[in-house]
Motif scaffolding. Structure first.
Motif, mmCIF file in Angstrom:
data_model
loop_
_atom_site.group_PDB
_atom_site.id
_atom_site.type_symbol
_atom_site.label_atom_id
_atom_site.label_comp_id
_atom_site.label_asym_id
_atom_site.label_seq_id
_atom_site.Cartn_x
_atom_site.Cartn_y
_atom_site.Cartn_z
ATOM 1 N N TRP A 1 8.741 -5.074 -9.878
ATOM 2 C CA TRP A 1 9.645 -6.144 -9.851
ATOM 3 C C TRP A 1 11.079 -6.185 -9.516
ATOM 4 N N PHE A 2 11.612 -6.773 -8.730
ATOM 5 C CA PHE A 2 12.886 -6.671 -8.267
ATOM 6 C C PHE A 2 14.030 -8.005 -8.616
ATOM 7 N N ILE A 3 14.588 -7.799 -9.799
ATOM 8 C CA ILE A 3 15.514 -8.938 -10.324
ATOM 9 C C ILE A 3 16.695 -8.813 -9.517
ATOM 10 N N THR A 4 16.906 -9.820 -8.605
ATOM 11 C CA THR A 4 17.954 -9.781 -7.613
ATOM 12 C C THR A 4 19.366 -10.298 -8.096
ATOM 13 N N GLY A 5 19.384 -10.665 -9.488
ATOM 14 C CA GLY A 5 20.314 -11.780 -9.744
ATOM 15 C C GLY A 5 20.925 -12.445 -9.038
ATOM 16 N N ASP A 6 22.125 -12.823 -8.264
ATOM 17 C CA ASP A 6 22.432 -13.721 -7.284
ATOM 18 C C ASP A 6 22.801 -13.264 -6.055
ATOM 19 N N ALA A 7 22.064 -11.954 -5.688
ATOM 20 C CA ALA A 7 22.282 -11.220 -4.428
ATOM 21 C C ALA A 7 21.837 -12.185 -3.522
ATOM 22 N N THR A 8 20.493 -12.888 -3.785
ATOM 23 C CA THR A 8 19.958 -14.131 -3.080
ATOM 24 C C THR A 8 19.797 -15.264 -4.222
ATOM 25 N N TYR A 9 19.835 -16.406 -3.698
ATOM 26 C CA TYR A 9 19.364 -17.630 -4.550
ATOM 27 C C TYR A 9 18.155 -17.932 -4.530
ATOM 28 N N SER A 10 17.075 -17.536 -3.753
ATOM 29 C CA SER A 10 15.569 -17.669 -3.700
ATOM 30 C C SER A 10 15.016 -16.736 -2.649
ATOM 31 N N GLU A 11 13.685 -16.557 -2.808
ATOM 32 C CA GLU A 11 13.070 -15.708 -2.002
ATOM 33 C C GLU A 11 13.121 -16.338 -0.475
ATOM 34 N N ASP A 12 13.111 -17.761 -0.354
ATOM 35 C CA ASP A 12 12.967 -18.215 0.762
ATOM 36 C C ASP A 12 14.508 -18.063 1.602
ATOM 37 N N ASN A 13 15.468 -18.096 0.849
ATOM 38 C CA ASN A 13 16.816 -17.414 1.547
ATOM 39 C C ASN A 13 16.905 -16.023 1.712
ATOM 40 N N LEU A 14 16.178 -15.275 1.142
ATOM 41 C CA LEU A 14 15.872 -13.705 1.292
ATOM 42 C C LEU A 14 15.166 -13.572 2.390
ATOM 43 N N ARG A 15 14.174 -14.322 2.711
ATOM 44 C CA ARG A 15 13.153 -14.174 4.113
ATOM 45 C C ARG A 15 13.939 -14.670 5.348
ATOM 46 N N ALA A 16 14.731 -15.670 5.140
ATOM 47 C CA ALA A 16 15.597 -16.061 6.246
ATOM 48 C C ALA A 16 16.996 -15.540 6.414
ATOM 49 N N ASN A 17 17.479 -14.529 5.177
ATOM 50 C CA ASN A 17 18.672 -13.933 5.241
ATOM 51 C C ASN A 17 19.714 -15.144 5.359
ATOM 52 N N LEU A 18 19.551 -16.010 4.487
ATOM 53 C CA LEU A 18 20.505 -17.144 4.463
ATOM 54 C C LEU A 18 21.488 -16.566 3.544
ATOM 55 N N VAL A 19 22.944 -16.545 3.754
ATOM 56 C CA VAL A 19 23.836 -16.216 2.626
ATOM 57 C C VAL A 19 24.569 -17.549 1.846
ATOM 58 N N ASP A 20 24.937 -17.333 0.586
ATOM 59 C CA ASP A 20 25.249 -18.207 -0.389
ATOM 60 C C ASP A 20 26.964 -18.636 0.234
ATOM 61 N N GLY A 21 27.422 -19.701 -0.412
ATOM 62 C CA GLY A 21 28.811 -20.044 -0.267
ATOM 63 C C GLY A 21 29.762 -19.443 -1.064
ATOM 64 N N VAL A 22 29.214 -18.660 -1.847
ATOM 65 C CA VAL A 22 30.386 -17.819 -3.188
ATOM 66 C C VAL A 22 30.779 -16.680 -2.312
ATOM 67 N N THR A 23 29.952 -16.039 -1.626
ATOM 68 C CA THR A 23 30.174 -14.752 -1.332
ATOM 69 C C THR A 23 31.737 -14.580 -0.700
ATOM 70 N N TYR A 24 32.011 -13.175 -1.097
ATOM 71 C CA TYR A 24 33.335 -12.780 -0.678
ATOM 72 C C TYR A 24 33.355 -11.937 0.635
ATOM 73 N N ASN A 25 32.117 -11.991 1.152
ATOM 74 C CA ASN A 25 31.773 -11.054 2.224
ATOM 75 C C ASN A 25 30.502 -11.305 2.965
ATOM 76 N N PRO A 26 30.365 -12.431 3.923
ATOM 77 C CA PRO A 26 28.961 -12.900 4.233
ATOM 78 C C PRO A 26 28.282 -11.514 4.854
ATOM 79 N N ALA A 27 28.823 -10.356 5.769
ATOM 80 C CA ALA A 27 28.319 -9.408 6.276
ATOM 81 C C ALA A 27 27.599 -8.581 5.303
ATOM 82 N N LEU A 28 28.326 -8.283 4.149
ATOM 83 C CA LEU A 28 28.074 -7.295 3.130
ATOM 84 C C LEU A 28 26.770 -8.346 2.092
#
Ligand SMILES: [Zn+2]
Length: 280
Positions: free
Chosen positions: A214-241
């Protein structure tokens, strides 16, 4: 035998531009986009996770509190709270009540609380665990209690007065694409790894069962769909990171049968219940 349970502490609605910012947009540009966005997400779950492990009971994150609904709980000076987020938590939806409903006493039966980060919707239920070891990364702790941390989703003024977390660093062995880890249990089946981007010092929790991880991501990604598409949230302080953290999570989750469990994914509880593993 390790058992994991999703605990939903109410819901949060956010702007669609917070869920996923536009590709190529800077961290600052993403904040502007969020403020301008008039489209809300549906109510998303605020999830904490209970891990029953032979070495004790663990909770990952603590969700939010019904006190959000009290006038003055969320600071009025911060436009994030007044215009960007709608949190709905009922008194009986708090993490303590959900644990009690499973026959455990949150104040006595939870050995350790692992915090992915200190944002208000993850730390709002901390007061249920006065006798637990609270684990948070040193870097996130420092960032969260600073002035900029208060502007960016943390409420140190609401943390329990007894809160003295165990500040940790990932100084242990590499695990897959993660260069370092923090071992939590003696049997090595619960670990924390660094997944920065959403905020400084963000960590995720890996739990290795028998033939299933089990991989509990916290908010490193908001959803598995976003993870798959590597979509980054609006909150990030560093999109590349953020993108690099998500890429590592995907790589890890492809390398062994893994259920991906973000904090605000509508489908996470279902995947957990039905053992649906990650596929690219
Ligand atoms: Zn967060």
């Amino acid at each position: 035998m390790i058992k994991i349970t999703a605990l939903q502490t109410g819901t949060v609605s956010i702007k669609t531009k917070q869920q996923a910012g536009a590709d190529g947009r800077s961290a600052f540009g993403r904040k502007i986009d969020m403020l301008r966005d008039i489209v809300w997400s549906p109510p998303l779950p605020i999830l904490a996770y209970l891990i029953e492990h032979p070495e004790g009971n663990f909770v990952v994150d603590t969700g939010d509190t019904w006190r959000n609904s009290l006038r003055g709980y969320l600071p009025r000076w911060n436009p994030f709270y007044t215009t960007q987020v709608i949190v709905k938590v009922g008194p009986l939806e708090e993490v303590g009540e959900l644990i009690r409903a499973r026959g455990l006493d949150p104040a006595r039966d939870i050995g350790t609380v692992l915090m992915t980060h200190m944002h208000h919707d993850h730390a709002g239920g901390l007061y249920h665990f006065p006798h637990s070891r609270i684990v948070v990364s040193r870097e996130n702790w420092k960032a969260a209690k600073s002035l900029s941390g208060m502007v960016q989703g943390n409420l140190p003024q609401r943390w329990p007065i007894w809160l003295k977390p165990d500040l940790v660093e990932a100084n242990g062995a590499a695990i897959g694409p993660f260069a370092r880890s923090k071992q939590i249990t003696a049997d090595g089946r619960i670990l924390m790894v660094e997944t920065p981007g959403h905020c400084k010092g963000h960590m995720s929790v890996i739990v290795r069962g028998e033939g299933l991880t089990w991989f509990i991501t916290g908010d490193a990604t908001y959803s598995e769909d976003n993870l798959r598409a590597n979509l980054v949230d609006g909150v990030t302080y560093n999109p590349a990171l953020s993108r690099a953290s998500q890429a590592k999570i995907s790589e890890f989750a492809e390398s062994e049968p893994t259920i991906v469990l973000p904090s605000h994914d509508e489908k996470a509880a279902d995947r957990l219940q039905r053992d649906i593993i990650f596929r690219r």
